[in-house]
Write a protein that holds these residues in place. Structure first.
Motif, short mmCIF file in Angstrom:
data_model
loop_
_atom_site.label_atom_id
_atom_site.label_comp_id
_atom_site.label_asym_id
_atom_site.label_seq_id
_atom_site.Cartn_x
_atom_site.Cartn_y
_atom_site.Cartn_z
N LEU A 152 -13.94 -3.27 -2.44
CA LEU A 152 -14.13 -2.65 -3.76
C LEU A 152 -13.17 -3.26 -4.79
O LEU A 152 -13.54 -3.45 -5.96
CB LEU A 152 -13.93 -1.15 -3.67
N LEU A 153 -11.96 -3.58 -4.37
CA LEU A 153 -11.01 -4.26 -5.26
C LEU A 153 -11.55 -5.61 -5.70
O LEU A 153 -11.48 -5.98 -6.88
CB LEU A 153 -9.65 -4.44 -4.58
N GLN A 156 -9.52 3.14 -5.54
CA GLN A 156 -8.35 4.03 -5.62
C GLN A 156 -8.61 5.37 -4.92
O GLN A 156 -7.70 5.96 -4.33
CB GLN A 156 -7.97 4.26 -7.09
N LYS A 157 -9.85 5.82 -4.94
CA LYS A 157 -10.19 7.07 -4.24
C LYS A 157 -9.92 6.93 -2.74
O LYS A 157 -9.36 7.83 -2.11
CB LYS A 157 -11.65 7.43 -4.48
N ILE A 158 -10.34 5.78 -2.19
CA ILE A 158 -10.13 5.56 -0.75
C ILE A 158 -8.65 5.44 -0.44
O ILE A 158 -8.13 6.06 0.50
CB ILE A 158 -10.88 4.30 -0.28
N ALA A 170 0.39 -1.13 -0.67
CA ALA A 170 0.04 -2.31 -1.47
C ALA A 170 -1.28 -2.11 -2.20
O ALA A 170 -1.45 -2.52 -3.36
CB ALA A 170 -0.01 -3.55 -0.59
N GLY A 171 -2.24 -1.47 -1.50
CA GLY A 171 -3.53 -1.20 -2.12
C GLY A 171 -3.40 -0.26 -3.31
O GLY A 171 -4.05 -0.46 -4.35
N MET A 172 -2.55 0.77 -3.16
CA MET A 172 -2.29 1.67 -4.29
C MET A 172 -1.72 0.88 -5.47
O MET A 172 -2.12 1.06 -6.62
CB MET A 172 -1.32 2.76 -3.87
#
Length: 376
Positions: A13-14, A23-25, A46-48
């Motif tokens: 998704l990124l 961001q929801k995940i 890192a994803g956040m």
């Protein structure tokens, strides 16, 4: 769906720039981080950070990367993310700290060397910037970002031959960099190599037939070649899109003067002066009257000009000469008295300087209008 599957989905998704769904995940994973391994926790953090950084929330992203790096000091994604966040904040020194850590781990990462060079360029450190651009190009000779950056570095430091060398290499990689084509054209135009300049501007127009800088460059190059009638065609092409561009209007007026179309030039300059006090339009009107030997009218316009731009010594000298040629010695001396400080305290006009004022006024206009337009 297990943690790894969720991480992969969020990462996809990124890539698709669907930051809200990603961001929801990551938020859900973040709320349940106790169930994750240390590596997974670093990836979640890192994803956040990535979600926030991509949405330009640089300050909010940084703490997530920092927490990830506490878990794994060599977590490359977090190192890259925090460096790019500091870049977004224009904190070049902090960004450099993390980029150097990345290249310590991977000395072959030419893209990071490019970013290091970019940062040094922003910091005004020519030597370090040049060093890292060259290193990036050595690792990958077709690195378009380094070729572009190094060319820009040389251009800004007036090393035009070197700028040409690397920008031409960039065009070998991608011949459709329109801004590079026009910048190369600008260099050749400034060198008065007008045919070469026109060639690059025309290549730019093949990509975008309405490109302002290419049209301007061709028009000004034709002006340099004294092909004023052809230059007029290109000034008009620009004005089709920007009919109220005063700089282009005054250039068009200048071209009309060069071919003796004084009425057309006068109309253009007066149009410009309807909306602003434009020194180039006033200079143009003065020139029209001088060209036609209407010295009294020219003197009136000089007085008008000097009310707005009183420090222009050449126009003051021209005014004095115009009065002198009209036999009005008193007014001529009055101009001297008014602008005495500009004439180095001389008690009378330098006769040679005064007598050549009209003779050299045309060349003065040429010099004066050279800086009328700032290049891109």
């Amino acid at each position: 769906m297990n943690i790894q599957e969720q991480l992969e989905k969020a990462k996809e998704l990124l890539k698709e720039q669907d930051y809200e769904e990603a961001q929801k995940i990551y938020n859900e994973l973040y709320q349940n981080m106790d169930e994750a391994t240390a590596d997974e926790k670093a990836d979640i953090l890192a994803g956040m950070g990535d979600c926030l950084r991509e949405q330009l929330y640089f300050e909010e992203a940084i703490p997530y990367y920092e927490r990830a790096l506490e878990l794994d000091p060599i977590h490359k994604r977090s190192l890259a993310g925090i460096a790019d966040s500091y870049r977004g904040l224009k904190d070049w020194n902090k960004a450099l700290h993390y980029w150097f850590e990345i290249v310590r781990l991977n000395p072959q990462d030419f893209l990071i060397y490019t970013r290091i060079a970019d940062a040094y360029r922003k910091l005004g450190d020519f030597e370090q910037s040049e060093k890292y651009y060259l290193l990036a190009i050595e690792l990958n000779p077709r690195n378009k970002f380094a070729l572009m950056g190094l060319g820009d570095l040389y251009y800004k430091n007036k090393k035009y031959n070197q700028a040409l060398e690397y920008w031409k290499k960039l065009l070998d990689v991608n011949p459709k960099f329109i801004n590079i084509l026009t910048m190369i054209g600008n260099i050749y135009r400034n060198w008065k190599q007008y045919d070469k300049a026109i060639d690059y501007y025309q290549r730019a127009l093949e990509i975008d037939r309405n490109n302002f800088y290419a049209l301007y460059g061709i028009a000004d190059s034709l002006r340099g070649k004294r092909r004023f009638r052809d230059a007029i065609k290109y000034w008009k092409k620009i004005l089709d899109k920007e009919p109220d561009n005063d700089r282009i209007l005054t250039r068009l007026g200048d071209s009309y003067i060069r071919i003796g179309k004084y009425a057309e030039a006068s109309a253009i300059y007066n149009k410009v002066l309807e909306n602003s006090t434009n020194k180039y339009a006033l200079i143009g009107l003065i020139r029209i009257e001088v060209e036609q030997k209407h010295y009294y009218k020219a003197a009136q316009l000089c007085e008008q000009y000097l009310e707005q731009f009183p420090s222009d010594v050449r126009v003051a000298l021209l005014l004095a000469k115009l009065y002198e040629d009209n036999g009005d010695t008193e007014k001529s001396l009055g101009v001297y008295e008014r602008y005495q400080s500009m004439f180095s305290g001389r008690k009378d006009f330098d006769s040679k300087l005064a007598s050549t004022t009209l003779e050299h006024f045309k060349s003065y206009i040429d010099e004066y209008t050279e800086n009328e337009f700032d290049d891109e």
